[in-house]
Design a protein around this motif. Structure first.
Motif, short mmCIF file in Angstrom:
data_model
loop_
_atom_site.label_atom_id
_atom_site.label_comp_id
_atom_site.label_asym_id
_atom_site.label_seq_id
_atom_site.Cartn_x
_atom_site.Cartn_y
_atom_site.Cartn_z
N GLU A 1 53.25 -25.43 50.49
CA GLU A 1 53.60 -24.81 51.77
C GLU A 1 52.38 -24.95 52.67
O GLU A 1 51.33 -24.37 52.39
N LYS A 2 52.53 -25.75 53.71
CA LYS A 2 51.39 -26.02 54.59
C LYS A 2 51.10 -24.80 55.47
O LYS A 2 52.00 -24.09 55.86
N GLY A 3 49.80 -24.67 55.75
CA GLY A 3 49.44 -23.59 56.66
C GLY A 3 48.20 -22.88 56.31
O GLY A 3 47.47 -23.03 55.47
N GLY B 1 47.28 -26.15 51.90
CA GLY B 1 48.24 -25.05 51.83
C GLY B 1 48.26 -24.43 50.44
O GLY B 1 47.29 -24.52 49.69
N THR B 2 49.40 -23.84 50.10
CA THR B 2 49.56 -23.14 48.83
C THR B 2 50.64 -23.82 47.99
O THR B 2 51.72 -24.12 48.49
N VAL B 3 50.33 -24.04 46.73
CA VAL B 3 51.30 -24.65 45.81
C VAL B 3 52.42 -23.63 45.56
O VAL B 3 52.16 -22.51 45.13
N VAL C 1 45.13 -25.23 48.09
CA VAL C 1 44.56 -26.58 48.00
C VAL C 1 44.23 -27.13 49.37
O VAL C 1 44.78 -26.69 50.38
N SER C 2 43.33 -28.10 49.40
CA SER C 2 43.08 -28.89 50.61
C SER C 2 43.65 -30.28 50.37
O SER C 2 44.06 -30.60 49.25
N ALA C 3 43.67 -31.09 51.40
CA ALA C 3 44.29 -32.41 51.30
C ALA C 3 43.66 -33.27 50.21
O ALA C 3 44.34 -34.08 49.59
N ASP C 4 42.36 -33.09 49.96
CA ASP C 4 41.69 -33.93 48.97
C ASP C 4 41.57 -33.29 47.58
O ASP C 4 40.88 -33.81 46.71
#
Length: 81
Positions: free
Chosen positions: A79-81, A56-58, A32-35
């Motif tokens: 998980e951000k990145g 990141g990834t759900v 996903v992206s922030a939006d």
């Protein structure tokens, strides 16, 4: 890498999909992206989109479809990145 927990912006009924016959907005493993819309919260027949808020990834979905949630309740973890 760090984690971001998406929280409900308001109390209501949480929906993981846009309609009963549609696929979920996201699943574990979705990138996903922030939006990115990750769900909907219904309050008094009004629907509010819940955005990821981070890229990141759900990795985990905390709230079940059609569950009642409160403001600040965790909906899912990214998980951000």
């Amino acid at each position: 890498m760090s984690e971001h927990v998406v929280q409900s912006p308001l109390p209501g009924v949480f929906y993981t999909r846009p309609a009963p016959d549609k696929e979920p907005f996201v699943e574990v493993g979705s990138v996903v992206s922030a939006d990115t819309t990750v769900g909907l919260v219904e309050v008094m027949k009004q629907f509010a989109e819940v955005k990821a808020g981070a890229s990141g990834t759900v990795t985990r979905i905390h709230a079940e479809n059609e569950s009642i949630i409160g403001p600040g309740d965790g909906i899912l973890t990214i998980e951000k990145g």
